[in-house]
Each structure stands twice: as structure tokens, then as C-alpha cells.
Design an enzyme around this catalytic site. Sequence first.
Site, PDB file in Angstrom:
ATOM      1  N   GLY A  14     -36.460  15.336 -22.046  1.00 49.80           N
ATOM      2  CA  GLY A  14     -36.151  14.316 -21.409  1.00 49.80           C
ATOM      3  C   GLY A  14     -36.295  13.077 -21.169  1.00 49.80           C
ATOM      4  O   GLY A  14     -38.033  13.000 -20.774  1.00 49.80           O
ATOM      5  N   THR A  15     -35.787  11.566 -21.243  1.00 52.66           N
ATOM      6  CA  THR A  15     -36.530   9.970 -21.440  1.00 52.66           C
ATOM      7  C   THR A  15     -35.866   9.633 -20.861  1.00 52.66           C
ATOM      8  O   THR A  15     -34.338  10.097 -21.192  1.00 52.66           O
ATOM      9  CB  THR A  15     -37.705  10.160 -21.776  1.00 52.66           C
ATOM     10  OG1 THR A  15     -38.085   9.181 -21.869  1.00 52.66           O
ATOM     11  CG2 THR A  15     -37.127  10.262 -23.596  1.00 52.66           C
ATOM     12  N   THR A  16     -35.816   8.458 -20.640  1.00 52.59           N
ATOM     13  CA  THR A  16     -35.192   7.383 -21.214  1.00 52.59           C
ATOM     14  C   THR A  16     -35.737   6.068 -21.851  1.00 52.59           C
ATOM     15  O   THR A  16     -36.651   4.695 -20.926  1.00 52.59           O
ATOM     16  CB  THR A  16     -34.563   7.158 -19.436  1.00 52.59           C
ATOM     17  OG1 THR A  16     -33.558   8.225 -19.037  1.00 52.59           O
ATOM     18  CG2 THR A  16     -33.208   5.743 -19.755  1.00 52.59           C
TER      19      THR A  16
END
Length: 235
Positions: A14-16
Site C-alpha cells: 500500500g501507498t499514497t
Amino acid sequence: MDNNMDLNAPHSMGTTIIGVTYDGGVVLGADSRTSTGVYVANRASDKITQLTDNVYVCRSGSAADSQIVSDYVRYYLHQHTIQLGQPATVKVAANLVRLISYNNKNMLQTGLIVGGWDKYEGGKIYGIPLGGTIIEQPFAIGGSGSSYLYGFFDQAWREGMTKDEAEQLVVKAVSLAIARDGASGGVVRTVIINSEGVTRNFYPSDKLSLWHEELEPQNSLLDILNAPAPEPMNI
């Protein structure tokens, strides 16, 4: 150690990542948490990678996949610049990312946002999600934290923003995603690209806004245990 743990099971990644155009250039932003399932492998990674002097890419998904795509594109763009005798445009860089992502879509697990500035079209943002589609957008968001940001961007983004307004929007959006998404965290990094060049900024976690139900950062568990109890509520 849990002997029943399947080391070959797929890991959640996950990341943004965010790219925003403004009146004169683009702002790219990302958090810094690299996770392997529930384990934080790196809490201060840099997910905004330089492709040329005027084009950068935000990486999400598999760190290995996104890094190798970035390395190939950087190599091809270097050859392209030598042959043409001038820097590659943002569109050329984005289409190279698209070509590699599409031709290897069965083996890659990465979504990318390409942003930059060139003298022909100014600031441009291109989203290249899983599968190798390319979409030119005024703003692009990606990673697991993007699920929490679509409505926010529909309300907050507008045409003709200044550089400072665009960067404040990106930092606020990443901090909102960090508050809700367990796979996003750490610090916020931004890259501003315009006709004057490139500016990198760094926002440590203790300087970010706290949102609903977020706890104040603590140096250690002892600080939490030694903190005074809250005052009883008067009814």
C-alpha cells in the site's frame, strides 16, 4: 515465529501517491511507508523518482516492479535525449512508462503517475494504472490510500491554483490518507516542477495535521504510559 505463516502468500502493498497540475507546473506528492503485509519494511522511503531533469514518476504497488520500470525508462530517455539533442517531453516519458507497463502487464504489479514540465505543453500529469493504460488528467491519485481521497479531490481541486495552493492540497491529501489507510504512513515528500526547475520539500510526521481520532505522536511507549490521565468529564 509463527510456523504456519505462508511466506509465499501474496503480500499487501500500500501507498499514497498524488500528482496535481497548477497554473505554471505540477506538484507530485507521496507518503514514505513501504509495507510487506503488516510489516513496515521502510518507514522513510522515497517514492518520487527522477526520470529526467524535468520529469518525475510517483511509484505505487510492488517496489521492485516500479523501480525496474523507472530504471528502464530513465535509460531509454537518456538515449532519446542524446539522439534528439534536447530534453524529452512529459508525454514521451509517460508513453515509455505506458509501453513497458502494457507489454509486461502479466508480470508487473505497479501503478505509476508521471508528472513534469516541458516548453511545448507546460505542466502535465499522466496516470498509468495497473495494466498499462495511460490517462492525461489535471490531477491523479493512486495507491491504497487513494480510496479515501476521490471525494476530497472532487471538492478541493480547482483550475488555476497557485503553486503554494497546489502543494498545500497535496500535503493535506496525503496526511488525510495516512490517517485512514494503514498501509500509508511516515513523512510526506513533494516535488514541484515548473519552468524554473525542480524543488523538493519534506514534511515530517510531527508537522502534519492531525485528523479525527488520530493520536498525538509520542517518542516512546513510556511517554504514553507516564502521561497524566485525562480529566473526568463534567456532566
